[in-house]
Every structure is written in structure tokens, then in C-alpha cells.
Write an enzyme that holds these catalytic residues in place. Sequence first.
Site, PDB file in Angstrom:
ATOM      1  N   GLU A 165      13.718  -1.330  27.919  1.00  0.00           N
ATOM      2  CA  GLU A 165      12.506  -0.971  27.106  1.00  0.00           C
ATOM      3  C   GLU A 165      12.157   0.525  26.746  1.00  0.00           C
ATOM      4  O   GLU A 165      11.302   1.866  27.306  1.00  0.00           O
ATOM      5  CB  GLU A 165      10.633  -1.297  27.884  1.00  0.00           C
ATOM      6  CG  GLU A 165      10.849  -3.132  28.650  1.00  0.00           C
ATOM      7  CD  GLU A 165       9.550  -2.266  28.304  1.00  0.00           C
ATOM      8  OE1 GLU A 165       8.724  -1.721  29.111  1.00  0.00           O
ATOM      9  OE2 GLU A 165       9.325  -4.279  28.620  1.00  0.00           O
ATOM     10  N   GLU A 363      11.828 -10.249  31.162  1.00  0.00           N
ATOM     11  CA  GLU A 363      10.584  -9.869  31.204  1.00  0.00           C
ATOM     12  C   GLU A 363       9.249 -11.105  30.738  1.00  0.00           C
ATOM     13  O   GLU A 363       9.601 -10.748  29.381  1.00  0.00           O
ATOM     14  CB  GLU A 363      10.717  -8.715  31.217  1.00  0.00           C
ATOM     15  CG  GLU A 363      11.002  -8.217  32.287  1.00  0.00           C
ATOM     16  CD  GLU A 363      10.422  -6.372  32.259  1.00  0.00           C
ATOM     17  OE1 GLU A 363       9.635  -6.094  32.540  1.00  0.00           O
ATOM     18  OE2 GLU A 363      11.230  -5.432  32.396  1.00  0.00           O
TER      19      GLU A 363
HETATM   20  C1  BGP Z   1       7.453  -3.581  32.016  1.00  0.00           C
HETATM   21  C2  BGP Z   1       8.713  -2.724  33.027  1.00  0.00           C
HETATM   22  C3  BGP Z   1       8.602  -3.462  33.759  1.00  0.00           C
HETATM   23  C4  BGP Z   1       7.437  -3.628  34.921  1.00  0.00           C
HETATM   24  C5  BGP Z   1       6.510  -4.617  34.157  1.00  0.00           C
HETATM   25  C6  BGP Z   1       5.064  -4.777  34.030  1.00  0.00           C
HETATM   26  O1  BGP Z   1       7.472  -2.955  30.622  1.00  0.00           O
HETATM   27  O2  BGP Z   1       9.940  -3.052  32.341  1.00  0.00           O
HETATM   28  O3  BGP Z   1       8.837  -2.340  35.187  1.00  0.00           O
HETATM   29  O4  BGP Z   1       6.644  -3.072  35.043  1.00  0.00           O
HETATM   30  O5  BGP Z   1       6.397  -3.589  32.202  1.00  0.00           O
HETATM   31  O6  BGP Z   1       4.564  -3.286  33.731  1.00  0.00           O
HETATM   32  P1  BGP Z   1       3.004  -2.743  34.540  1.00  0.00           P
HETATM   33  O7  BGP Z   1       4.572  -2.341  35.714  1.00  0.00           O
HETATM   34  O8  BGP Z   1       2.837  -1.087  34.031  1.00  0.00           O
HETATM   35  O9  BGP Z   1       2.300  -3.059  34.942  1.00  0.00           O
END
Ligand code: BGP
Length: 459
Positions: A165, A363
Site C-alpha cells: 500500500e 488482504e
Molecule cells: C491495511 C494495512 C494493514 C492493516 C489493515 C487494517 O491498510 O496494510 O497493515 O492494518 O489495513 O487496517 P487498520 O489496522 O487500520 O484497521
Amino acid sequence: MRYRFTDNFWFGCAESATQTEGFCAAGGKTPSNWDHAFKISPHRFFNQTGPEETRGFWQNYREDIQLMRETGINSYRTSLSWARLMPDGYHLDEAAAARYRDIILCLKEAGIEPIITLMHFDLPFLMQQKGGWLSAQVIDAFVRYAETCFDQFGDLVSHWITFNEPIVPVEGGYLYDFHYPFKRDFASAARAAFNTQLAHARAVNLFHERRYAGKIGIVLNLTPSYPRSEHPADVYAAEVADLFFNKSFLEPSLNGRYPEKLIALLKHYDQLPVVSEDDLQIIAHARVDMLGVNYYHPRRVQARQTAINPASPFMPDWFFDAYEMPGRIMNTSRGWEIYPQGIYDILTDLRLNYGNIPVFISENGMGVENEERWIEAGQVNDAYRIDFIRQHLIAVHQAINEGSHCFGYHCWTFIDNWSWLNGYKNRYGLYRLDLKNMQRTPKASAQWYAALIKNNGLN
Ligand code: BGP
């Protein structure tokens, strides 16, 4: 089996170094921008829980990998910490390299394909001090770090990801003030975005030129923009949001060039960074072997409701407003809309407009607050997570049926982990982490996921 996947389909999970390892100050590791941000602004972090308070994967990896093996996952993406592997940014820490090697070996022994990300948000603070992604020196250092990783682990790793990302540290650090260095300045954001793309491209070119074995790609968070209506003003708003937040990295990563409409728009507002022809050529030559897509939610937009103040700082939001669609289904813990169709739309767009590149969902998942309210007989009965994953997988299956080259699905995440600014507020794991004793307990979704993998599909 109604929705069957191919035999070698990746069913796995994703995590990252900073969110799992802990031991930030142990060994020779130097601080990352996250350690520094927590030191100077702990109030920005939920419950003032910082990156030191993770579940200790750096030490517990054997036990955690054993749980992955029991769940049957066949692939796992995590990242290396540059500040741990090369504490001064340039020189290898042999002990850290040996430990990473052991983690990767342990995964392979468990029959789990390691997918290794080089940069998942955690720039070494020493590099941040050199100017971070605004500095050409940092690009050089990143390429050297990438080369070191390929040399150290290339015999074990067949799937590399340069950046996770890449737009998020740009937005967070230079536009919306939620990642260090907490700025709001479009010129810096555009420079950081370009430099990140260049660092990615140089690492990809090096990987291919030196003929390292395996494949290399990038993970992008794609958030399809849907207009409020078919009115041209709403459609234009969605188009511009898409240019800023999806195509700004998607086009150079897959097609080797920036979208002409984005260039024209930035030129019009005098916001186009000055870049060299040589650098553009480097980006043009860097072709990824695969793409990872992180998908959590769509972006719904409408034409701006108010006039722009031309004296205010230039922002992407000059061109659209967020739109709250009536009847949308929300994950209220995270404030994100649940829209499985989005994953189908992304895969279909990649098939039709980006040469149907091999892609995996790197993800996808659901972070939920107070999961203890769902505990029954000692287990979190997370039916909502099962439903979430199930619906998204059905959409993936549909896209594959229509010809998408999607070869895998990774759930975020395996065990509840530390979540940047949200600490342990929203839990994403298939396993619950008890913060009192660090015990890991399978949620209902872990068993469901294990059955899904075993059957290679769902009904
Ligand atoms: C994505 C990231 C992850 C993870 C996920 C969930 O953007 O790559 O590292 O954290 O989001 O988001 P958050 O942790 O902000 O709820």
C-alpha cells in the site's frame, strides 16, 4: 462443492513486521518512523498502545507457525523490518538476518509459502531523518536494502513484494496527517509518491536484471470509486477520486506510465512534480510479475457540495465529497462499508483493462470491536467474519469463473495484531489474542477457514 478453487490456489493470511514482531528495542534494531511517532505523540495511538506491544512474533514464531500449519494455510505474507535487518540503514545485522532466515525456513517446513514484503509502512527513522520518501538518498538506500534481502533470502523466497500500500504513507504522512511526519502538503505528497514508485521500479528492475529466481510484485490497496448518480458531475468526481487514489500507483506499476488525465489535472493546478526523463524510463521498464490487491471497502463519492476556496491548500478533495449511500452495510467498528461486489469489480477491471495480470487478494478482512461479547464456551463466535470472508470469496470465485487470473486469497489476519493507530481496538484475527496472558485461541472463523481450505471451496 458449489464454489471450488483450483488445487494450487493460495489460501493464507497476511501480517506485517511492525504489527507482529514487537521487541522494537531488542537486539540492534533502531527505531522506525512508528517507534518515533509513538515516542513523540503517544496520544495519537488508541489507548496509547504503541508498536512495542505486539504479540511477540519475533520470539514466538515457531508456535504461531504451528497454529498456521494446523489451520492448513498454504501461504503467508509478512514483511521484513529494514530497521531490524540493517539497523543503520546500510549494513546487515547478522543475528537479525539469521532469525529472519529461521522464520522463513520454519514456514517452508510447515508447507507454507512465504511471501515477503520489503516495506510495510515502517521506514527506519534514520532514513526519515534523511528526508524519508522526499529524498533521492533514501531511494538509493532502499534499493540496496532490497538487494540485500534478495541476496540473503533469495534461495528460500520465491515471491517478493516491494511495497505494501505505497499510497498510505503518502496520504498519511503528507496529506491527511495520520502517519509520521504528519504533514499536509500536496507538493510533498506528489514527490513522495513519485519517489516511492521509483524505488519500487528500481528494485523490480534490479530483481529482473540480476535474474533472481522467483517473482516480484507490489501490493496496492484498491478502493473502487462509485459515483452517487449517473449525473456527469458525480461521475467526474468518481473519476478524479480514482485517478488520485487508485490509478496514481496502479497505472505506473502495471503500465509503466502515469495516467494522462492525472498529469493534465495536476499541470492545470500547477501541482505536477518536476521529474527526469531517466526516472520515467526506469518506471516504464519495471514490469511486475504479479499484483497483490488489498481490498476492504469501496469509496462512494459525489460532486462537491460547496465551492473550493482557491486560497486553501490544494487537495484531492477539491474534486469530490464523500457520499453516504442510504442503505449501505457498514462495519461500524472501523467505519468501513462492506461491499463484496467491489472485489469482483477490481478483478474484472484488472482482467479487462490491465492485461489480466496474475493477481492475488493480499488482504481482506473485518476488524471488530469488543469481540469478547461474542464469546460462547470460551470461543469467539465470529459469524460476521465468516460471512464477510465467504461473501468476498464468492465474488472472487465469480471473477475467476469469468476469466480473472486471481490465484489466491489472504485474510487479514491470522492472529489479532497491533493495528497502527488503532492498537487492539478492532480485532481482525482468525485467532483471538488475550492481551492479559497473550494466549491464542481459535475463533469460529479459524475452524471455518480450515474447513474451507481442506475442501478447497465452499458451498
Ligand atoms: C491495511 C494495512 C494493514 C492493516 C489493515 C487494517 O491498510 O496494510 O497493515 O492494518 O489495513 O487496517 P487498520 O489496522 O487500520 O484497521
